[in-house]
Design a protein around this motif. Sequence first.
Motif, PDB file in Angstrom:
ATOM      1  N   GLU A 197       0.219  -0.873   0.260  1.00  0.00           N
ATOM      2  CA  GLU A 197       0.043  -0.137   0.245  1.00  0.00           C
ATOM      3  C   GLU A 197       0.904   1.618  -0.328  1.00  0.00           C
ATOM      4  O   GLU A 197       0.859   2.418  -0.023  1.00  0.00           O
ATOM      5  CB  GLU A 197      -0.944   0.352   1.397  1.00  0.00           C
ATOM      6  CG  GLU A 197       0.003  -0.053   2.979  1.00  0.00           C
ATOM      7  CD  GLU A 197       0.299  -1.556   3.133  1.00  0.00           C
ATOM      8  OE1 GLU A 197      -0.151  -1.637   4.317  1.00  0.00           O
ATOM      9  OE2 GLU A 197       0.193  -1.890   2.089  1.00  0.00           O
ATOM     10  N   PHE A 198       1.999   1.191   0.149  1.00  0.00           N
ATOM     11  CA  PHE A 198       2.878   2.141   0.524  1.00  0.00           C
ATOM     12  C   PHE A 198       3.783   2.586  -1.045  1.00  0.00           C
ATOM     13  O   PHE A 198       4.364   3.246  -0.829  1.00  0.00           O
ATOM     14  CB  PHE A 198       3.681   2.594   1.250  1.00  0.00           C
ATOM     15  CG  PHE A 198       3.188   2.992   2.877  1.00  0.00           C
ATOM     16  CD1 PHE A 198       2.454   3.762   3.058  1.00  0.00           C
ATOM     17  CD2 PHE A 198       2.708   1.198   4.014  1.00  0.00           C
ATOM     18  CE1 PHE A 198       1.907   4.188   4.381  1.00  0.00           C
ATOM     19  CE2 PHE A 198       2.174   1.561   5.533  1.00  0.00           C
ATOM     20  CZ  PHE A 198       1.683   3.191   5.679  1.00  0.00           C
ATOM     21  N   GLU A 199       4.434   1.147  -1.860  1.00  0.00           N
ATOM     22  CA  GLU A 199       4.258   1.408  -2.845  1.00  0.00           C
ATOM     23  C   GLU A 199       5.275   2.546  -3.643  1.00  0.00           C
ATOM     24  O   GLU A 199       5.964   2.577  -3.953  1.00  0.00           O
ATOM     25  CB  GLU A 199       4.515   0.243  -3.359  1.00  0.00           C
ATOM     26  CG  GLU A 199       5.457  -0.543  -3.940  1.00  0.00           C
ATOM     27  CD  GLU A 199       5.359  -1.832  -5.044  1.00  0.00           C
ATOM     28  OE1 GLU A 199       4.302  -2.062  -6.239  1.00  0.00           O
ATOM     29  OE2 GLU A 199       6.410  -2.981  -4.758  1.00  0.00           O
ATOM     30  N   ASP A 200       3.381   3.044  -4.247  1.00  0.00           N
ATOM     31  CA  ASP A 200       3.537   4.175  -5.266  1.00  0.00           C
ATOM     32  C   ASP A 200       3.848   4.906  -4.452  1.00  0.00           C
ATOM     33  O   ASP A 200       3.609   6.244  -4.901  1.00  0.00           O
ATOM     34  CB  ASP A 200       2.116   4.065  -5.406  1.00  0.00           C
ATOM     35  CG  ASP A 200       2.186   2.627  -6.484  1.00  0.00           C
ATOM     36  OD1 ASP A 200       2.582   2.462  -7.274  1.00  0.00           O
ATOM     37  OD2 ASP A 200       1.181   2.737  -6.759  1.00  0.00           O
ATOM     38  N   LYS A 201       3.985   5.271  -2.959  1.00  0.00           N
ATOM     39  CA  LYS A 201       4.261   7.102  -2.687  1.00  0.00           C
ATOM     40  C   LYS A 201       5.760   6.849  -2.269  1.00  0.00           C
ATOM     41  O   LYS A 201       5.966   8.235  -1.608  1.00  0.00           O
ATOM     42  CB  LYS A 201       3.362   6.693  -1.142  1.00  0.00           C
ATOM     43  CG  LYS A 201       1.460   6.444  -1.542  1.00  0.00           C
ATOM     44  CD  LYS A 201       0.926   6.232   0.464  1.00  0.00           C
ATOM     45  CE  LYS A 201      -0.438   6.537  -0.153  1.00  0.00           C
ATOM     46  NZ  LYS A 201      -1.264   6.244   0.996  1.00  0.00           N
ATOM     47  N   ILE A 202       6.630   5.978  -2.454  1.00  0.00           N
ATOM     48  CA  ILE A 202       8.031   6.002  -1.967  1.00  0.00           C
ATOM     49  C   ILE A 202       8.750   6.697  -3.030  1.00  0.00           C
ATOM     50  O   ILE A 202       8.281   6.032  -3.998  1.00  0.00           O
ATOM     51  CB  ILE A 202       8.252   5.113  -1.593  1.00  0.00           C
ATOM     52  CG1 ILE A 202       7.904   4.509   0.058  1.00  0.00           C
ATOM     53  CG2 ILE A 202       9.804   4.993  -0.655  1.00  0.00           C
ATOM     54  CD1 ILE A 202       8.180   3.070  -0.120  1.00  0.00           C
ATOM     55  N   PHE A 203       9.484   7.314  -3.108  1.00  0.00           N
ATOM     56  CA  PHE A 203      10.388   8.263  -4.343  1.00  0.00           C
ATOM     57  C   PHE A 203      12.026   8.244  -3.750  1.00  0.00           C
ATOM     58  O   PHE A 203      11.934   8.852  -2.240  1.00  0.00           O
ATOM     59  CB  PHE A 203       9.381   9.624  -3.992  1.00  0.00           C
ATOM     60  CG  PHE A 203       8.013   9.595  -5.201  1.00  0.00           C
ATOM     61  CD1 PHE A 203       8.235   9.699  -7.054  1.00  0.00           C
ATOM     62  CD2 PHE A 203       7.069   9.293  -4.215  1.00  0.00           C
ATOM     63  CE1 PHE A 203       6.879   9.310  -7.077  1.00  0.00           C
ATOM     64  CE2 PHE A 203       6.296   9.079  -4.536  1.00  0.00           C
ATOM     65  CZ  PHE A 203       5.624   8.897  -6.617  1.00  0.00           C
ATOM     66  N   ILE A 204      13.056   8.394  -4.428  1.00  0.00           N
ATOM     67  CA  ILE A 204      14.058   8.596  -3.654  1.00  0.00           C
ATOM     68  C   ILE A 204      14.576   9.842  -5.146  1.00  0.00           C
ATOM     69  O   ILE A 204      14.250   9.873  -6.079  1.00  0.00           O
ATOM     70  CB  ILE A 204      15.019   7.280  -3.756  1.00  0.00           C
ATOM     71  CG1 ILE A 204      14.235   6.537  -3.033  1.00  0.00           C
ATOM     72  CG2 ILE A 204      16.438   8.343  -4.137  1.00  0.00           C
ATOM     73  CD1 ILE A 204      15.183   5.256  -2.956  1.00  0.00           C
ATOM     74  N   LEU A 205      15.100  10.762  -4.422  1.00  0.00           N
ATOM     75  CA  LEU A 205      15.273  11.571  -5.278  1.00  0.00           C
ATOM     76  C   LEU A 205      16.689  11.672  -5.152  1.00  0.00           C
ATOM     77  O   LEU A 205      18.105  11.796  -3.727  1.00  0.00           O
ATOM     78  CB  LEU A 205      15.046  13.170  -4.122  1.00  0.00           C
ATOM     79  CG  LEU A 205      13.254  13.747  -4.813  1.00  0.00           C
ATOM     80  CD1 LEU A 205      12.529  12.062  -4.419  1.00  0.00           C
ATOM     81  CD2 LEU A 205      12.839  14.623  -3.625  1.00  0.00           C
ATOM     82  N   ASN A 206      17.586  12.599  -5.962  1.00  0.00           N
ATOM     83  CA  ASN A 206      18.772  12.143  -6.015  1.00  0.00           C
ATOM     84  C   ASN A 206      19.310  13.984  -6.418  1.00  0.00           C
ATOM     85  O   ASN A 206      19.044  14.279  -7.728  1.00  0.00           O
ATOM     86  CB  ASN A 206      19.608  11.730  -6.753  1.00  0.00           C
ATOM     87  CG  ASN A 206      19.996  10.502  -6.270  1.00  0.00           C
ATOM     88  OD1 ASN A 206      20.223   9.458  -7.040  1.00  0.00           O
ATOM     89  ND2 ASN A 206      19.889   9.963  -5.616  1.00  0.00           N
TER      90      ASN A 206
END
Length: 239
Positions: free
Chosen positions: A199-208
């Motif tokens: 349920e959190f898969e689409d809400k996790i982002f990584i930024l560089n």
Amino acid sequence: MNAVVRQMVTQQTYRLCYRTSNKYLQAPVISRCSVNNRNYCDNKLETRRLPQLMEFPPVVWPSFINFIKNWMFSTFIIRPYFEREFSLQEFIEASKHAVQVVSEGLQNSDFNNLDGLVEKDAISTLKTAVSQLSISQRQLLSINKDDIFYAFPYQVGVMFDDADKRWVEITMCYHVLRGLKSMKDSGDLPPITLGGQPEFEDKIFILNYRFIREFTKGVEDSWWINIVNHFQPQNLRKN
């Protein structure tokens, strides 16, 4: 001083230029749609996926070796010779605000607002990348700094040229859970193992984001951003 510093840094390139292993990343999302509905489901999944904005090796986790190097550069070079008040922790917190400003500008295609903060070549690349995104994908770009739950400097570099100009470059990585601030405000905290929860898969982002600043004597400069990358870890395929 310059002779000592050059001896420490000029034999190597400390700019991030190698590929980071993705062995700790999750497998890509796999559609379970039937054959008849495959095209519809693939399109639906595509709207929830955010491709990388710039060609840059994705950084996800810290490096212990880089951690030691970062501390040495900050403590023994930047602070004594470049800026005595420099604090890596304060830089991390200030950079989160820059992330929010830049990401909002990208979502709204307000590239004029990035002038003075993002380098021109990077803005040109980002314009092209954002123009190829769907409306749904653009809505994934804006980041609230309070949704960042983990941030670290992956690499701190010091660079010189033959004209005795010098720069400091810092590559930052941010882990984001969209909606985290709202969860905290409502007292509904996410589980520690949120990375493994569908349920959190689409809400996790990584930024560089990569920041650079000139520290040449007599030059007044501020921090600029020359790399901006947003991506979702489940969309990175294993090597």
